[in-house]
Design a protein around this motif. Structure first.
Motif, PDB file in Angstrom:
ATOM      1  N   GLU A   1      12.007  -1.862   2.383  1.00 20.42           N
ATOM      2  CA  GLU A   1      12.703  -2.448   1.239  1.00 20.42           C
ATOM      3  C   GLU A   1      11.682  -3.056   0.292  1.00 20.42           C
ATOM      4  O   GLU A   1      10.571  -3.395   0.692  1.00 20.42           O
ATOM      5  CB  GLU A   1      13.655  -3.558   1.711  1.00 20.42           C
ATOM      6  CG  GLU A   1      14.659  -3.118   2.754  1.00 20.42           C
ATOM      7  CD  GLU A   1      15.390  -4.314   3.343  1.00 20.42           C
ATOM      8  OE1 GLU A   1      15.646  -5.274   2.583  1.00 20.42           O
ATOM      9  OE2 GLU A   1      15.679  -4.296   4.540  1.00 20.42           O
ATOM     10  N   GLU A   2      12.071  -3.239  -0.949  1.00 18.10           N
ATOM     11  CA  GLU A   2      11.129  -3.755  -1.941  1.00 18.10           C
ATOM     12  C   GLU A   2      10.679  -5.175  -1.613  1.00 18.10           C
ATOM     13  O   GLU A   2       9.555  -5.564  -1.900  1.00 18.10           O
ATOM     14  CB  GLU A   2      11.762  -3.718  -3.341  1.00 18.10           C
ATOM     15  CG  GLU A   2      10.756  -4.034  -4.429  1.00 18.10           C
ATOM     16  CD  GLU A   2      11.284  -3.743  -5.830  1.00 18.10           C
ATOM     17  OE1 GLU A   2      10.979  -4.533  -6.713  1.00 18.10           O
ATOM     18  OE2 GLU A   2      11.985  -2.725  -5.997  1.00 18.10           O
ATOM     19  N   ILE A   3      11.556  -5.953  -0.962  1.00 16.65           N
ATOM     20  CA  ILE A   3      11.195  -7.357  -0.686  1.00 16.65           C
ATOM     21  C   ILE A   3      10.419  -7.517   0.614  1.00 16.65           C
ATOM     22  O   ILE A   3      10.091  -8.632   1.013  1.00 16.65           O
ATOM     23  CB  ILE A   3      12.468  -8.239  -0.631  1.00 16.65           C
ATOM     24  CG1 ILE A   3      13.381  -7.789   0.523  1.00 16.65           C
ATOM     25  CG2 ILE A   3      13.194  -8.254  -1.945  1.00 16.65           C
ATOM     26  CD1 ILE A   3      14.437  -8.830   0.878  1.00 16.65           C
TER      27      ILE A   3
ATOM     28  N   VAL B   1      -7.818  -4.846  -5.982  1.00 18.74           N
ATOM     29  CA  VAL B   1      -7.001  -5.920  -5.411  1.00 18.74           C
ATOM     30  C   VAL B   1      -5.615  -5.916  -6.039  1.00 18.74           C
ATOM     31  O   VAL B   1      -4.592  -6.021  -5.342  1.00 18.74           O
ATOM     32  CB  VAL B   1      -7.689  -7.289  -5.636  1.00 18.74           C
ATOM     33  CG1 VAL B   1      -6.727  -8.441  -5.375  1.00 18.74           C
ATOM     34  CG2 VAL B   1      -8.922  -7.416  -4.744  1.00 18.74           C
ATOM     35  N   LYS B   2      -5.561  -5.783  -7.375  1.00 15.16           N
ATOM     36  CA  LYS B   2      -4.277  -5.795  -8.077  1.00 15.16           C
ATOM     37  C   LYS B   2      -3.387  -4.654  -7.587  1.00 15.16           C
ATOM     38  O   LYS B   2      -2.186  -4.836  -7.348  1.00 15.16           O
ATOM     39  CB  LYS B   2      -4.494  -5.683  -9.582  1.00 15.16           C
ATOM     40  CG  LYS B   2      -3.211  -5.848 -10.412  1.00 15.16           C
ATOM     41  CD  LYS B   2      -3.511  -5.861 -11.899  1.00 15.16           C
ATOM     42  CE  LYS B   2      -2.274  -6.278 -12.701  1.00 15.16           C
ATOM     43  NZ  LYS B   2      -1.063  -5.499 -12.408  1.00 15.16           N
TER      44      LYS B   2
ATOM     45  N   GLN C   1       1.297  -2.937  -4.775  1.00 17.23           N
ATOM     46  CA  GLN C   1       1.947  -2.024  -3.820  1.00 17.23           C
ATOM     47  C   GLN C   1       2.790  -2.808  -2.809  1.00 17.23           C
ATOM     48  O   GLN C   1       3.897  -2.392  -2.456  1.00 17.23           O
ATOM     49  CB  GLN C   1       0.884  -1.189  -3.085  1.00 17.23           C
ATOM     50  CG  GLN C   1       0.292  -0.076  -3.944  1.00 17.23           C
ATOM     51  CD  GLN C   1      -0.888   0.610  -3.259  1.00 17.23           C
ATOM     52  OE1 GLN C   1      -1.826  -0.046  -2.816  1.00 17.23           O
ATOM     53  NE2 GLN C   1      -0.841   1.932  -3.172  1.00 17.23           N
ATOM     54  N   LEU C   2       2.271  -3.941  -2.367  1.00 15.68           N
ATOM     55  CA  LEU C   2       3.062  -4.786  -1.457  1.00 15.68           C
ATOM     56  C   LEU C   2       4.293  -5.321  -2.166  1.00 15.68           C
ATOM     57  O   LEU C   2       5.411  -5.282  -1.643  1.00 15.68           O
ATOM     58  CB  LEU C   2       2.230  -5.983  -0.954  1.00 15.68           C
ATOM     59  CG  LEU C   2       1.063  -5.747  -0.012  1.00 15.68           C
ATOM     60  CD1 LEU C   2       0.595  -7.077   0.567  1.00 15.68           C
ATOM     61  CD2 LEU C   2       1.439  -4.816   1.115  1.00 15.68           C
ATOM     62  N   ASN C   3       4.077  -5.822  -3.371  1.00 15.83           N
ATOM     63  CA  ASN C   3       5.156  -6.466  -4.114  1.00 15.83           C
ATOM     64  C   ASN C   3       6.261  -5.490  -4.482  1.00 15.83           C
ATOM     65  O   ASN C   3       7.437  -5.861  -4.554  1.00 15.83           O
ATOM     66  CB  ASN C   3       4.576  -7.123  -5.374  1.00 15.83           C
ATOM     67  CG  ASN C   3       5.543  -8.076  -6.024  1.00 15.83           C
ATOM     68  OD1 ASN C   3       6.345  -8.715  -5.343  1.00 15.83           O
ATOM     69  ND2 ASN C   3       5.484  -8.182  -7.340  1.00 15.83           N
TER      70      ASN C   3
ATOM     71  N   VAL D   1      -7.987  -0.922   4.675  1.00 16.85           N
ATOM     72  CA  VAL D   1      -7.377   0.371   5.023  1.00 16.85           C
ATOM     73  C   VAL D   1      -6.582   0.904   3.837  1.00 16.85           C
ATOM     74  O   VAL D   1      -6.685   2.096   3.473  1.00 16.85           O
ATOM     75  CB  VAL D   1      -6.464   0.244   6.260  1.00 16.85           C
ATOM     76  CG1 VAL D   1      -5.757   1.575   6.542  1.00 16.85           C
ATOM     77  CG2 VAL D   1      -7.261  -0.199   7.481  1.00 16.85           C
ATOM     78  N   ILE D   2      -5.785   0.023   3.212  1.00 17.70           N
ATOM     79  CA  ILE D   2      -4.987   0.455   2.048  1.00 17.70           C
ATOM     80  C   ILE D   2      -5.916   0.914   0.920  1.00 17.70           C
ATOM     81  O   ILE D   2      -5.660   1.936   0.253  1.00 17.70           O
ATOM     82  CB  ILE D   2      -4.065  -0.689   1.564  1.00 17.70           C
ATOM     83  CG1 ILE D   2      -3.030  -1.037   2.649  1.00 17.70           C
ATOM     84  CG2 ILE D   2      -3.352  -0.302   0.275  1.00 17.70           C
ATOM     85  CD1 ILE D   2      -2.223  -2.301   2.344  1.00 17.70           C
TER      86      ILE D   2
END
Length: 807
Positions: A732-734, A717-718, A723-725, A561-562
């Protein structure tokens, strides 16, 4: 089978309303109508129930008892109306009275007796056993609280109690006169009698009363009604008198009452603590002890045979490892209560008990600490220890080639009691639940046991009851099928193959398509009601509904989806067929990563669903509190059935069968029953991608997979992982760093990245096929036509003829 006219049904309904609910029709609520209709149906079932039991007793019929910690039976009113031939009459009567049948039926709470596929399979099996006129009954626990009621708050799963028994459950009948006593703890002494036999005496045990509640299991229009017996834990009168006597301690009495009630209190208590583990063990012993005591009593009443002949008339099928204590418990009862010697008791036990294995996951192959069983079940531990000693000696003396494998085969090893090993050693049949699953058991996971007992291992591919999952949940499709091939398929599901004659019949294909669109519209309305989102009914309904677990790879789905969202952001004019991604799943309360995936799905949905720039080409929907009733709404509307577990991890699956039967096309890995679906429908009518089981097992064995290599070489993939990281999909970023680190620093244990590229390619093929309406319709009909093979009627016939030897 009574056949009421619509008018007669209305008269009966009105009469019962005044007598049972003291209301006239105009004052009655939908809930009143639900209880009254249930009463009408139960009046239909009870005489057949009694007749069925009497027939089994008079004919001394061989019977199977299906022991399971779960029976995910859903709602029973519609099913029982269908099986009694009253469903259409009831619906017509309600419509005549100005009531919506669906609103009436949904007053029944889903029974909180199961969690996932294991429990739903058990429910399907009971339906098929009764509908095929076999003598077979279920045995489980009457949990007061189900797994949990799922609520989603700010993307987080919140667990609320599922007190499904807070209102009267009309289908159960309490049978206090058939209660039995179950004992925990205490001390056991063995005394040698004059005749040389040993006698066991017990002292200071905690005694619990197991009280049965019986639920009728109706066969489809054949006058057979079997029994689902659910055991409830209560304080024994003897203990109650002692605790409430003049010298009792009131608070001790309350503590004891609470500990007893907990045994049948919760489905799957949290086992992250010692107390939770012990409670699960208590539940498992409570189920097997109460059930087998009841079976022995029944055998003595129903059969004019000595107990040594029990295997001629009784089979106990244990559903997964949870009821494995049936082996030592049957031994205990035969030796301690019936004065059998060891060899005679072992002969009976190993000819009565059969075991179904449902998993290759090591964490699901239960193990209990030795000390826990010693303390909680001292006599049972003695028997397990003796079984283990004799088994290991047998290997040492008779199988020299396996001597070094004894630590891997022993029932007691590493200070743990291995329940799957106990089940294999103590049974006459061990079956897997799909062809590939059974082969993995024989060649990998249980290879040495297969060497010891090759004739015990067999395969019984799972099935689903087509009466519930097609006839009941998709009446429009069922009518369309009956119109062209006749009604014989309802009792002979393999007749669905006749639909292949119509796979090029344009009017029929269009009719099937109209049914699908109607079902999608109904689901779209439900989605709007539950979430507030409007979805495009013409879009591809891409569905993944199952328990949330890493190996089931909802993560791979949401990564796709992402990826699509990123593509649309880069190129808003991208020619993409609109997609609606539909998820429903519960994560175990203590399963952190699974709950993180639920949160990720919601955060992605909150961005995608509100982004006007993508022109509604993507929608992400998560429907909370997944249960049988919700599945019944989703499955008829599915276009794509996501069955994307890591190959070798999904034993079979049954959601794949339900969606196939309703015309969805499977997108999946070569795992579980997907392989058998592919073999039937052919490669042109399914979308298969990714690693196969052998490749996955080789990677695990050789350790030559490096997730970081894919991260560094595949820009798609990267980008997703970065984007998650960097918190692009979180508050929040974490937020999702745990997922990021699990993929890259725990080396992607379920091969999400490895299968990402072939998964994307498969979705491109889905896109192309969906655009050719007639091709898609033909694929859909082909899947329905072959789905009869996956009726649980076929599965049960195989169990009955090859394992249970039932007539």
């Amino acid at each position: 089978m009574n056949q009421y006219s619509k008018e007669a049904f209305i008269n009966l309904l009105e009469d019962k309303l005044t007598r049972q609910r003291r209301k006239y029709l105009e004052d009655a609520t939908d809930k009143d109508l639900y209880y009254v209709i249930s009463s009408i149906v139960k009046d239909e079932l009870i005489p057949k129930w009694l007749d069925t039991q009497e027939r089994y007793q008079q004919n001394e019929t061989k019977q199977v008892f299906y022991l399971s910690m779960e029976f995910l039976i859903g709602r029973l009113l519609e099913t029982n109306l269908l099986n009694c031939g009253l469903l259409d009459t009831c619906k017509e009567a309600l419509l005549e009275l100005g009531r919506n049948p669906e609103e009436v039926f949904k007053n029944e709470h889903d029974a909180g007796l199961g969690n996932g596929g294991l429990g739903r399979l058990a429910a399907c099996f009971l339906d098929s056993i009764a509908s095929l006129s076999y003598a077979g009954h279920g045995s489980g626990i009457r949990y007061r609280y189900g797994l949990f009621e799922q609520r989603i708050i700010h993307g987080n799963q919140i667990e609320l109690p599922d007190y499904w028994l807070k209102e009267e459950y009309p289908w159960e009948t309490r049978k206090a006169d058939e209660a039995v006593e179950v004992q925990f703890g205490g001390k056991v002494h063995l005394h040698k009698k004059q005749d040389g036999k040993f006698e066991a005496s017990y002292e200071q045990t905690d005694k619990v009363m197991a009280v049965p509640y019986d639920v009728p299991v109706s066969g489809y229009q054949n006058n057979v009604v079997n029994t689902l017996r659910l055991w409830s834990a209560e304080i024994s009168p003897e203990t109650s008198d002692f605790l409430s006597g003049p010298n009792s301690q009131y608070y001790h009495h309350l503590d004891h009452t609470h500990s007893v009630e907990q045994i049948s209190g919760f489905l799957y208590p949290d086992d992250s603590s010692f107390e939770g583990k012990e409670l699960r063990l208590k539940q498992q012993y409570f189920l097997v002890s109460s059930t087998i005591q009841g079976i022995i009593k029944k055998f003595k009443t129903d059969y004019n045979l000595p107990l040594s002949s029990m295997a001629e008339k009784i089979v106990i099928q244990i559903n997964d490892t949870h009821p494995s204590l049936a082996v030592p418990e049957l031994m205990r009862l035969l030796m301690d209560e019936e004065e059998f010697e060891w060899d005679e008791a072992w002969e009976v036990t190993t000819n009565v008990i059969a075991y179904t294995n449902h998993t290759t996951l090591s964490e699901a192959l239960e193990k209990w600490p030795v000390s826990m069983i010693q303390n909680l079940l001292p006599r049972i531990y003695m028997i397990i220890d003796e079984i283990n000693e004799r088994f290991c000696q047998g290997i040492w003396f008779d199988h020299e080639e396996l001597r070094e494998k004894i630590p891997e085969l022993a029932i007691i090893a590493d200070d743990q009691v291995h329940m799957a090993r106990l089940a294999i050693v103590g049974s006459f049949s061990v079956n897997g639940v799909a062809r590939i699953h059974t082969e993995i058991l024989k060649k990998k996971e249980m290879k040495d046991f297969y060497t010891l007992f090759p004739s015990r291992f067999n395969n019984k591919t799972n099935g689903i009851t087509h009466r519930r999952w097609l006839l009941q949940v998709n009446p429009c499709l069922s009518r369309a099928i009956t119109d062209v091939i006749g009604p014989q398929w309802i009792k002979q599901p393999n007749k669905l193959i006749s639909l292949l004659r119509y796979s090029n019949d344009k009017p029929f294909l269009e009719k099937i398509d109209r049914v699908k669109q109607k079902n999608k519209q109904a689901l779209a309305n439900l989605i709007h009601e539950k979430t507030g989102f409007t979805v495009d009914e013409e879009s591809i309904f891409d569905v993944q509904i199952k328990r949330l677990h890493e190996y089931k790879r909802q993560l791979l789905n949401i990564f796709h989806v992402i990826y699509l969202y990123n593509e649309l952001k880069d190129n808003p004019s991208l020619d993409l067929t609109p997609r609606t991604f539909i998820f429903a799943a519960k994560a175990a309360p203590s399963y952190h990563l699974a709950k993180e995936v639920i949160k990720l799905i919601h955060h992605v949905a909150s961005i995608v669903n509100h982004d006007k720039s993508i022109n509604d080409k993507l929608k992400v929907i998560f429907l909370e509190n997944y249960n049988v009733s919700l599945a019944e709404k989703i499955i008829p509307a599915a276009d794509i059935s996501e069955q994307i577990s890591t190959a070798s991890k999904e034993a079979s699956g049954t959601g794949n069968m339900k969606m196939m039967m309703n015309g969805a096309i499977t997108l999946g890995t070569l795992d579980g029953a997907n392989i058998e679906i592919k073999d039937l429908v052919g490669e042109d009518n399914i979308f298969i991608f990714g690693l196969n089981a052998e490749e996955v097992l080789n990677y695990y064995q050789n350790g030559n997979y490096v997730a970081k290599d894919i991260y560094h070489t595949d820009d798609r993939v990267k980008r997703i992982l970065d984007q998650l990281n960097h918190g692009e999909f979180g508050a929040e970023e974490i937020e999702f760093k745990d997922i990021f680190y699990n993929i890259l620093y725990h080396n992607d244990p379920y091969f999400v990245l490895k299968d990402f590229d072939p998964y994307i390619e498969s979705h491109e093929l889905v896109e192309r096929a969906y655009r050719d309406k007639q091709t898609w319709q033909k694929m859909s009909v082909t899947n329905i036509a072959y789905s009869g093979k996956f009726s649980s009627d076929r599965t049960i016939r195989e169990y009955a003829s090859e394992i249970w030897k039932l007539n």
